[in-house]
Design an enzyme around this catalytic site. Sequence first.
Site, PDB file in Angstrom:
ATOM      1  N   ASP A  90      60.807  96.550  70.418  1.00  0.00           N
ATOM      2  CA  ASP A  90      61.550  95.519  69.706  1.00  0.00           C
ATOM      3  C   ASP A  90      60.631  94.309  69.512  1.00  0.00           C
ATOM      4  OD1 ASP A  90      63.515  94.127  68.401  1.00  0.00           O
ATOM      5  OD2 ASP A  90      65.085  94.573  69.851  1.00  0.00           O
TER       6      ASP A  90
HETATM    7  C1  BGC Z   1      66.304  92.937  67.123  1.00  0.00           C
HETATM    8  C2  BGC Z   1      66.166  94.307  66.507  1.00  0.00           C
HETATM    9  C3  BGC Z   1      65.585  94.204  65.121  1.00  0.00           C
HETATM   10  C4  BGC Z   1      64.277  93.446  65.191  1.00  0.00           C
HETATM   11  C5  BGC Z   1      63.591  93.303  63.844  1.00  0.00           C
HETATM   12  C6  BGC Z   1      65.052  92.113  67.003  1.00  0.00           C
HETATM   13  O1  BGC Z   1      65.267  90.787  67.379  1.00  0.00           O
HETATM   14  O2  BGC Z   1      66.673  93.088  68.478  1.00  0.00           O
HETATM   15  O3  BGC Z   1      67.406  94.956  66.473  1.00  0.00           O
HETATM   16  O4  BGC Z   1      65.423  95.472  64.568  1.00  0.00           O
HETATM   17  O5  BGC Z   1      64.524  92.141  65.698  1.00  0.00           O
HETATM   18  O6  BGC Z   1      64.250  92.437  63.028  1.00  0.00           O
END
Ligand code: BGC
Length: 723
Positions: free
Chosen positions: A248
């Site tokens: 993530d």
């Molecule tokens: C989130 C993810 C997301 C990623 C990219 C993160 O803060 O937890 O779910 O896919 O950002 O935007």
Amino acid sequence: MSVDQKLGQLVQAAGGRSKSLNSRLTDAELDRVRAGKVGSYLHVAGAEALGELQRVAVEESEHGIPLLFAMDVVHGYRTIFPVPIAIASSFDPSAWEEAARISADEATSAGLHWTFAPMVDIARDARWGRIVEGAGSDPYLSSVMAAAQVRGYQGASLGEPHTMLATAKHLGAYGAATGGRDYGSADLSERTLHEVYLPSFYAAEEAGVGSFMTAFNDIGGQPVTGTEALVDGILRDQWDFDGLVVSDWNAIAELLNHGVAETRGEAAVLALQAGVDMDMTSGVFETDLKAILDGNPALTADLDRAVGHILSVKERLGLFDQPFAYHDAGREEASLLTEENRAAARDIAARSMVLLKNESQTLPLSDPAGDILVIGTLADDHLTQLGSWRARGEAGDVISILDGLTDAAPDGVTVSYEPGGNIQTADEDAVDAAVQAAETAGNVILVIGEDYDLSGEARSRSSVELPAGQKALADAVLAARPDAVVLLVTGRAMAIPDIAETADTILLTWMLGVEAGPAVADVVYGARAPAGRLPVDFPRATGQLPLTYSETPSGRPANPDLSVDSNRYMDLPITPQFAFGHGLTYSTFSYGQPQLSKSAVGPQEAFSISVDITNTSDRDGEDVVQLYMRDPVSRTSRPKKELRGFKRVAIPAGQSVTVTFTLSPAQSATYDDDGSWLIEAGRLDFMIGPSSDSTSGQVTVEVTEAAETRVPAAAIETEVSVQ
Ligand code: BGC
């Protein structure tokens, strides 16, 4: 490939400095691509801009390897569908599949290859803001919805430029964060992890999902992103997953904050060894790994493996053969927010609503006596209908609830509006004006709840009651007009005890996307009937959380006749306000006695349960028939009820259908510590009904002998047929 080139493939960079969309990359960024230092971009979009970026990667970098373009296309790209928890409420996997298919078509027309969806995290604590992004609390429902989304996004072949790579996220128990605090630690048993939190991930894997994302948080002190047993161990060893694992956002660097790495280099090693292939934005693979790789053949093998996964995905997408297949500006122009896509959004929105209460049959308002007064600032809030994650969705695309109700009002019926103040703080004058208008209005529709900014990532709340401004408005309006139709706009399960008590009629709309207004009008005026069901229990108070119908029984079960020594609260009934699976419609149904195909089966032997359902009303309608299982005696205490099948089925007025569920005893398997699953010999009870708190006609199957399996029980989909 050189080591630098390999490391470059592991890097996912953000287009622009923040998480905002930005397709205009700087010259310095283009030089990075030329130098082969990036494998993927996220938060970029646009067929032409990305085509140019791809051209630089393919034609001007030494290795000529195409880039992967990613975005959170979570419930739509430009045509925004209802928020995920709402689509799950349709209890109709075909609705999710269709929304995902259209989302993929639009997103790929804009140059994207990869979405960070489906989010398959189980959420039993509605304080957690991200409950809006998933399918709620139940592992079986989430598994079915996860598989439907994978089918929708990825289609029959990823090589086809209308389909996109899907991501099951966030492995493995992100939704179990203590107290619902986002990014917080999850402390849960191995059994709960495997039986409740992981089945939907497995279901996505079985459906062929091409990538997984690891969660930000730790499970019992082990941050997932740096823990081999959780990533490699489960995904690759137990489940044979051979696709791509991405971290993530910045999560690898955050291993330092977790306190399991002292340096960025250590964090990089932990993540690579754990099985994370691509680093979303933290930059540690790019900057800190090279020096450590020297003279470390084991780590070099890990690096090669990660690069292999990334290149394989690029190949599956057809990017080596046709790197520009996704960059046709004409197609982009023709694909976004078409009338057809809007019509699908309207249909899915209508399917997502849940009628919680309709005591006096006020709904549908097909022939309203007098004019209609709509109250509530959320009725006129366009942005809120887009909910959390809106890709390229625009507030201007949304038809608000107020506009929808006004445009479709029956002939001769006037719709007027009172905002009633804002969300957070009570505005006495605005509330008074709303009450005054309500006193003389023919019909009142009160639209209350949370706005888009109160649910989603980093939007956990310590209370799931109505915000103060909304509570003041609701109390005042319902005191004057208990017959008001309440429309509840929210991204989470809410505690609305006073409204549940006072109001005659409550329709849960969630946040419905660009066609919110027309869909609400369809349901309110009766062109469509609501038939969605709750994918999560609605609590009576925040203090009841976490909450699920599917808990294990107490040794001292709840007993309303006992004032002590029973599973209870002193100040509150222990039951939910509205139970998982609950939802009314404009028709009524009656259930026959379930019939079993066999009363004894071997552990691998399929059996079926059939039930007749009759539409006892004079209106054609849809019911959601739900099958629950209970293992009454087992080596561990089993949940009181577990959803094991459901079918949303249309039944014409006065007619009956037979719904048949075909199951396997493997759906009762329980997790064993060594990673296997045991199907126990003995009794299994099954109950059928329209809700988890309204089942009847128990039938019992005897499993004649025990057996092992390797598949999470809740991820096995029941076959359903209708006659
Ligand atoms: C989130 C993810 C997301 C990623 C990219 C993160 O803060 O937890 O779910 O896919 O950002 O935007």
